[in-house]
Design an enzyme around this catalytic site. Structure first.
Site, PDB file in Angstrom:
ATOM      1  CE  LYS A   6      -3.505   2.616   2.516  1.00  0.00           C
ATOM      2  NZ  LYS A   6      -4.323   2.741   3.750  1.00  0.00           N
ATOM      3  CB  ILE A  19      -6.210   0.533   0.649  1.00  0.00           C
ATOM      4  CG1 ILE A  19      -5.790  -0.897   0.269  1.00  0.00           C
ATOM      5  CG2 ILE A  19      -6.850   0.542   2.037  1.00  0.00           C
ATOM      6  CD1 ILE A  19      -4.798  -1.539   1.207  1.00  0.00           C
TER       7      ILE A  19
END
Length: 292
Positions: free
Chosen positions: A161, A203
């Site tokens: 991420k 995300i």
């Protein structure tokens, strides 16, 4: 493995108590609107403020409500390697399909320390691990060469991420790790450009209120419809920026409350949004076309 719009869900509270019904309602809403997965107990879920019992309950609820329709990724990072291993193992036990492990904060490990930290976590579990790089919160930055070492040396470290805000760094992550490594945007405002670099999804924070838009943005890009993806990016961009006028998840919780969704108040040491910023947030939502 990880592709599309994963939503970093808020942890709703009533007073200072976990709102289980609200959490279930939010998760089902996100699935119905096309989200690819749920990320529970991460930054947006106020993981540092949850008790051990609350952490377990949130992950179990997420697993129950998704019913295997979409993966559940559990936030499981701390600044202690031993504590992180225990959290990762618990998340695996509770039924999560992956874990999001933030780089250690406050300790300020070297790149070798970061490598050994993640390597030990990898050795202690079989669950897929996504490295979470967010220097603005942790005070440290895991560099592309370190990410690449982990990817090549640890079979279950499968993704990153990327929330450094640095597209050059993301480009280097992608170049060194290759297409089999799943890079997910950790900055909603940079999702579209990151997809162009090679990221497979996001995300997302803003997807708590605009799940269909973020899902279609990712899907359109994946299908080669770049013009549609770009149009959605520009359309929701002002809303994205409004989600960060104060510390996340303060604005997204306020936006959810304004929309009649179970958001609740942030938990101390976070406090509710100041009135001046509430006015700004309301105007952005109204200008976008949302009736309050």
């Amino acid at each position: 493995m990880y592709k599309g719009s994963y939503v970093a869900v808020v942890t709703p509270f009533k007073g200072n108590i976990l709102d289980e019904k609200g959490l279930r309602q939010n998760i089902n809403f996100l699935i119905e609107k096309g989200s690819s997965g749920i990320v529970a107990c991460a930054t947006t879920g106020e993981c540092p403020s949850l008790s051990d019992e609350e952490y377990e309950h949130v992950i179990r609820i997420a697993v129950e409500e998704t019913k295997g329709k979409v993966p559940v990724i559990a936030g499981a990072g701390t600044n202690s390697t031993t504590k992180t291993i225990k959290l990762v193992q618990r998340a695996e036990e509770f039924g999560a399909q992956g874990v999001l492990v933030v780089t250690p904060y406050y300790n300020k490990p070297t790149q070798e320390g970061l490598y050994e930290h993640y390597r030990e976590i990898s050795k202690a579990s079989n669950i897929p691990i996504i490295v979470y790089n967010v220097p603005s919160r942790t005070g440290g930055n895991i560099l592309p060469k370190t990410v690449a070492r982990l990817h090549h040396d640890c079979e279950n470290i499968v993704g990153l991420k990327a929330a450094s805000g640095n597209l050059d760094q993301v480009s280097e992550d992608q170049r060194l790790c290759g297409d089999e490594f799943d890079i997910l945007s950790g900055d909603d405002s940079l999702t579209f450009p990151m997809l162009a670099i090679g990221a497979k999804g996001v995300i997302s924070v803003v997807a708590n209120i605009l799940p269909d838009k973020v899902a279609v943005l990712c899907e359109s890009f994946s299908n080669g419809d770049l013009l549609r993806a770009r149009k959605i990016h520009l359309e929701i961009f002002p809303v994205i920026k409004a989600m960060f006028i104060e510390t996340n998840p303060i604005p997204i919780k306020k936006a959810m409350n304004l929309l009649g969704m179970p958001g609740g108040k942030p938990r101390l040491p976070l406090v509710e949004m100041g009135e001046e910023n509430v006015s700004i947030l309301k105007k952005v939502l109204i200008d976008y076309g949302i009736e309050l």
